[in-house]
Every structure is written in C-alpha cells, then in structure tokens.
Design a protein around this motif. Structure first.
Motif, PDB file in Angstrom:
ATOM      1  N   SER A  52      14.322  27.492   7.328  1.00  0.00           N
ATOM      2  CA  SER A  52      13.438  27.497   8.495  1.00  0.00           C
ATOM      3  C   SER A  52      13.086  28.930   8.865  1.00  0.00           C
ATOM      4  O   SER A  52      13.913  29.835   8.773  1.00  0.00           O
ATOM      5  N   GLY A  53      11.853  29.138   9.255  1.00  0.00           N
ATOM      6  CA  GLY A  53      11.369  30.470   9.590  1.00  0.00           C
ATOM      7  C   GLY A  53      10.808  31.221   8.394  1.00  0.00           C
ATOM      8  O   GLY A  53      10.424  32.378   8.506  1.00  0.00           O
ATOM      9  N   TYR A  54      10.782  30.579   7.222  1.00  0.00           N
ATOM     10  CA  TYR A  54      10.257  31.195   6.000  1.00  0.00           C
ATOM     11  C   TYR A  54       9.172  30.314   5.409  1.00  0.00           C
ATOM     12  O   TYR A  54       9.161  29.100   5.595  1.00  0.00           O
ATOM     13  N   ILE A  55       8.265  30.940   4.670  1.00  0.00           N
ATOM     14  CA  ILE A  55       7.240  30.207   3.928  1.00  0.00           C
ATOM     15  C   ILE A  55       7.233  30.711   2.482  1.00  0.00           C
ATOM     16  O   ILE A  55       7.741  31.794   2.192  1.00  0.00           O
ATOM     17  N   CYS A  56       6.675  29.919   1.610  1.00  0.00           N
ATOM     18  CA  CYS A  56       6.631  30.268   0.190  1.00  0.00           C
ATOM     19  C   CYS A  56       5.359  31.053  -0.105  1.00  0.00           C
ATOM     20  O   CYS A  56       4.250  30.576   0.140  1.00  0.00           O
ATOM     21  N   ARG A  57       5.495  32.265  -0.622  1.00  0.00           N
ATOM     22  CA  ARG A  57       4.352  33.106  -1.013  1.00  0.00           C
ATOM     23  C   ARG A  57       4.636  33.691  -2.396  1.00  0.00           C
ATOM     24  O   ARG A  57       5.656  34.363  -2.584  1.00  0.00           O
ATOM     25  N   ASP A  58       3.784  33.422  -3.319  1.00  0.00           N
ATOM     26  CA  ASP A  58       3.896  33.959  -4.684  1.00  0.00           C
ATOM     27  C   ASP A  58       5.243  33.648  -5.328  1.00  0.00           C
ATOM     28  O   ASP A  58       5.808  34.457  -6.054  1.00  0.00           O
ATOM     29  N   PHE A  60       8.200  33.216  -3.816  1.00  0.00           N
ATOM     30  CA  PHE A  60       9.366  33.706  -3.092  1.00  0.00           C
ATOM     31  C   PHE A  60       9.268  33.319  -1.625  1.00  0.00           C
ATOM     32  O   PHE A  60       8.179  33.271  -1.051  1.00  0.00           O
ATOM     33  N   CYS A  61      10.431  33.047  -1.003  1.00  0.00           N
ATOM     34  CA  CYS A  61      10.470  32.752   0.415  1.00  0.00           C
ATOM     35  C   CYS A  61      10.389  34.066   1.189  1.00  0.00           C
ATOM     36  O   CYS A  61      11.152  35.003   0.944  1.00  0.00           O
TER      37      CYS A  61
END
Length: 65
Positions: A52-58, A60-61
């Motif tokens: 929680s508090g993270y998103i997936c970009r390229d 990686f969280c």
C-alpha cells in the motif's frame, strides 16, 4: 644475524596476518551487502503486487507521491 631474525619475524607475521585480514574483509563485505539488501526495489507487473502506498512503474514498485 639480527637482521635475519627480524626478516623471519616479519615474514611469519605476514603469513599469520594475511588470512586474518582477508577474513575481516569478507565479514565486512558481507555486513555491507546485508545493509544494502534493504534498499532493494520490489519487482512488479501490476499495481496490486505492490504494498500500500506504492504503484508499479517500469516493473518496480515506487512510492505513490
């Protein structure tokens, strides 16, 4: 004769100290590696795989902000 004794003492000291210094080097390197292990990036393919508090970009969280 005393220079031969000094040379022998230095040689014996090196033979004893080199393995000790190498073992210290390995231990310090291991501690350093463990310390850096906490900074690993979480690998993901979707946002649901991140905490929680993270998103997936390229792949990686990363923090949401």
């Amino acid at each position: 004769m005393s220079s031969v004794v000094v040379f022998a003492a230095v040689l014996v000291s090196l033979v004893i100290l080199l393995p000790v210094v190498y073992a210290w080097y390995l231990n310090i390197g291991g501690i350093y590696y463990l310390g850096r292990g906490r900074e690993r990036k979480l690998v993901c393919s979707t946002d649901t795989e991140c905490p929680s508090g993270y998103i997936c970009r390229d792949g990686f969280c990363v923090p949401l902000t």
